[in-house]
Design a protein around this motif. Sequence first.
Motif, PDB file in Angstrom:
ATOM      1  N   LEU A   9       5.203  -1.656  -7.602  1.00  0.00           N
ATOM      2  CA  LEU A   9       4.891  -2.715  -6.648  1.00  0.00           C
ATOM      3  C   LEU A   9       5.958  -3.798  -6.646  1.00  0.00           C
ATOM      4  N   SER A  10       6.714  -3.885  -7.704  1.00  0.00           N
ATOM      5  CA  SER A  10       7.808  -4.859  -7.763  1.00  0.00           C
ATOM      6  C   SER A  10       8.925  -4.543  -6.772  1.00  0.00           C
ATOM      7  N   SER A  11       8.900  -3.329  -6.196  1.00  0.00           N
ATOM      8  CA  SER A  11       9.902  -2.994  -5.181  1.00  0.00           C
ATOM      9  C   SER A  11       9.633  -3.725  -3.872  1.00  0.00           C
ATOM     10  N   VAL A  12       8.458  -4.368  -3.787  1.00  0.00           N
ATOM     11  CA  VAL A  12       8.108  -5.200  -2.630  1.00  0.00           C
ATOM     12  C   VAL A  12       7.908  -6.612  -3.168  1.00  0.00           C
ATOM     13  N   ARG A  13       8.895  -7.450  -3.036  1.00  0.00           N
ATOM     14  CA  ARG A  13       8.969  -8.736  -3.744  1.00  0.00           C
ATOM     15  C   ARG A  13       8.772  -9.908  -2.785  1.00  0.00           C
ATOM     16  N   VAL A  14       7.762 -10.721  -3.027  1.00  0.00           N
ATOM     17  CA  VAL A  14       7.500 -11.889  -2.197  1.00  0.00           C
ATOM     18  C   VAL A  14       8.589 -12.938  -2.398  1.00  0.00           C
ATOM     19  N   VAL A  15       8.990 -13.551  -1.295  1.00  0.00           N
ATOM     20  CA  VAL A  15       9.988 -14.618  -1.304  1.00  0.00           C
ATOM     21  C   VAL A  15       9.331 -15.789  -0.574  1.00  0.00           C
ATOM     22  N   ASN A  16       8.824 -16.767  -1.315  1.00  0.00           N
ATOM     23  CA  ASN A  16       7.869 -17.715  -0.743  1.00  0.00           C
ATOM     24  C   ASN A  16       8.393 -19.130  -0.504  1.00  0.00           C
ATOM     25  N   ALA A  17       9.697 -19.279  -0.376  1.00  0.00           N
ATOM     26  CA  ALA A  17      10.262 -20.587  -0.050  1.00  0.00           C
ATOM     27  C   ALA A  17      11.682 -20.386   0.474  1.00  0.00           C
ATOM     28  N   PRO A  18      12.167 -21.303   1.317  1.00  0.00           N
ATOM     29  CA  PRO A  18      13.522 -21.148   1.862  1.00  0.00           C
ATOM     30  C   PRO A  18      14.599 -20.981   0.793  1.00  0.00           C
ATOM     31  N   LYS A  19      14.456 -21.698  -0.323  1.00  0.00           N
ATOM     32  CA  LYS A  19      15.495 -21.587  -1.349  1.00  0.00           C
ATOM     33  C   LYS A  19      15.534 -20.191  -1.953  1.00  0.00           C
ATOM     34  N   TYR A  20      14.378 -19.522  -2.010  1.00  0.00           N
ATOM     35  CA  TYR A  20      14.355 -18.152  -2.537  1.00  0.00           C
ATOM     36  C   TYR A  20      14.846 -17.160  -1.480  1.00  0.00           C
ATOM     37  N   VAL A  21      14.557 -17.444  -0.207  1.00  0.00           N
ATOM     38  CA  VAL A  21      15.133 -16.628   0.871  1.00  0.00           C
ATOM     39  C   VAL A  21      16.651 -16.664   0.771  1.00  0.00           C
ATOM     40  N   ALA A  22      17.200 -17.851   0.532  1.00  0.00           N
ATOM     41  CA  ALA A  22      18.653 -17.994   0.412  1.00  0.00           C
ATOM     42  C   ALA A  22      19.201 -17.170  -0.751  1.00  0.00           C
TER      43      ALA A  22
ATOM     44  N   ALA B  78       0.832  -1.205   0.000  1.00  0.00           N
ATOM     45  CA  ALA B  78       0.000   0.000   0.000  1.00  0.00           C
ATOM     46  C   ALA B  78       0.867   1.256   0.000  1.00  0.00           C
ATOM     47  N   LEU B  79       1.948   1.246   0.781  1.00  0.00           N
ATOM     48  CA  LEU B  79       2.834   2.407   0.818  1.00  0.00           C
ATOM     49  C   LEU B  79       3.585   2.585  -0.490  1.00  0.00           C
ATOM     50  N   ALA B  80       3.988   1.485  -1.108  1.00  0.00           N
ATOM     51  CA  ALA B  80       4.658   1.586  -2.409  1.00  0.00           C
ATOM     52  C   ALA B  80       3.742   2.268  -3.416  1.00  0.00           C
ATOM     53  N   HIS B  81       2.476   1.876  -3.418  1.00  0.00           N
ATOM     54  CA  HIS B  81       1.507   2.503  -4.327  1.00  0.00           C
ATOM     55  C   HIS B  81       1.339   3.982  -3.987  1.00  0.00           C
ATOM     56  N   LYS B  82       1.200   4.296  -2.708  1.00  0.00           N
ATOM     57  CA  LYS B  82       0.993   5.685  -2.286  1.00  0.00           C
ATOM     58  C   LYS B  82       2.189   6.560  -2.632  1.00  0.00           C
ATOM     59  N   GLU B  83       3.395   6.008  -2.488  1.00  0.00           N
ATOM     60  CA  GLU B  83       4.610   6.786  -2.730  1.00  0.00           C
ATOM     61  C   GLU B  83       5.030   6.798  -4.188  1.00  0.00           C
ATOM     62  N   GLY B  84       4.273   6.109  -5.045  1.00  0.00           N
ATOM     63  CA  GLY B  84       4.580   6.101  -6.470  1.00  0.00           C
ATOM     64  C   GLY B  84       5.712   5.187  -6.853  1.00  0.00           C
ATOM     65  N   ARG B  85       6.019   4.212  -6.003  1.00  0.00           N
ATOM     66  CA  ARG B  85       7.054   3.241  -6.329  1.00  0.00           C
ATOM     67  C   ARG B  85       6.415   2.035  -7.013  1.00  0.00           C
TER      68      ARG B  85
END
Length: 484
Positions: free
Chosen positions: A160-173, A151-158
Amino acid sequence: MPEATSNGASTLPPPPPPHPRPTPSNILIIGAGVFGLSTAHALTQDPSFACASITIIDRSPDAGVFPSPDASSIDSSRIIRADYADPSYAALASEAQAKWRQTSSSSCWGGEGRYTECGLLLAGDDGPLSTDDGSLTGIAYVKKSWVNALALAHKEGRPLSSVRVVNAPKYVAMVSGTGGAFADWGYLNQASGWADAEASMKWLYERVVATGRVAFVNGTVESLAVDEGAKRVTGAQLTDGTTLAADLVVAAAGAWTPSLIDLSTQAVATGQVLGYMDLTEDEQQRLEKIPVLLSLSTGVFVIPPRNRVLKVGRHSYGYTNPKPPSKPPLRASGPDGPAPPALVSQPHTHLDEAALSIPLEGEQALRESLRRIIPWPELPDRPFSRTRLCWYTDTATGDWLIDYHPYWDGLFIATGGSGHAFKFLPVIGEKVVDCIKQNPPQEFKEKWRWRADGNTGDYVVTKDGSRGGLHGLILDEEQQKKVQ
């Protein structure tokens, strides 16, 4: 007399209704930390207080040094994020971040390297979204923060890809930059980062001094001076016998505040563990571009190193340190109210004990998490170059306490940072002054109020979903385990 609850614990009577307050001509601020120093600066900028004299007293033992070297804000780094499960704090943090991002000159908040926007990987382990008592778990906090970050990314004009989901341990790594699969689910917010805390406090102190409006005093407040007949605080009594008089006393002494005022139903001082590890130049280069890494399931975080020093810490329930205060704290409900508790959790720092180190429990927790966050064989067992106990003033909900004392005229309280106040440094003083003027931000009016209906257990435990570790740990007991 206090009323009794169903479990036998006493509660305070409801506070009297608020009343209009005259503008003070003499203001004494106890504490030169985040709340105190930012409030002093905001007072100098507000025309309503143009004629008021302003004094800050701080327990710093070094003449002309403010705040004290063991203050929680005096540190190499602090996380700067708007990643909050509560949308009100997320929005306020976004307001502060707009100032942190001003880096073009030394006169800007983030100038001279005080702010680095490297991103934050906020994550947690899979599990239930609430505990048995209905409070958030770490993973629930992460997911609510993710919604607010979008919501803040949208409000600030950034994007949405600047907030990227990382949905598994291998992607966290992969996203961590370290190879550490330290959580099951999270997100990378590219618009977060960290600030050099000590440099930022020094910069703000110099700005306050430059106004010529604020007198600074080195000294330790032992108790508040009161007129019991008028139910009024009239100043502060120092350990050297001196009394400083004031029309308004602002108690902003951080984790030392509960030793001055009975906050036993509302706030408690807790010690949090920090460790600092020396790096090689190669390790510095490999780690300096990583995002801040924070697991809300363990509370452990790693901030990108600077000057070949890596900081790892734990945002946890912490250790309490119950001790008899040198003088009883000010009674919570006036001179005829119940006596404050005989024991108050009090900070114990390297100024009290030069060789102080963190308990074994805390050190082991840092190392265990470091193995997951930075799984390099050469790091987890490397000795810390130093460790530290950072003292929070925790409230049950993690909300701050910014309000007039309802029973003692002339006393305003600004504390309860709960380990997350520093990031708001550019704006928090203005909000405190709004509250002094009895015009609090509407979204925080209820959150920041004095609570006569607060905790009725043995002590306050922060259950906002952001804490790791165990609650109920006593510092002395844990330190004894280290030496056995």
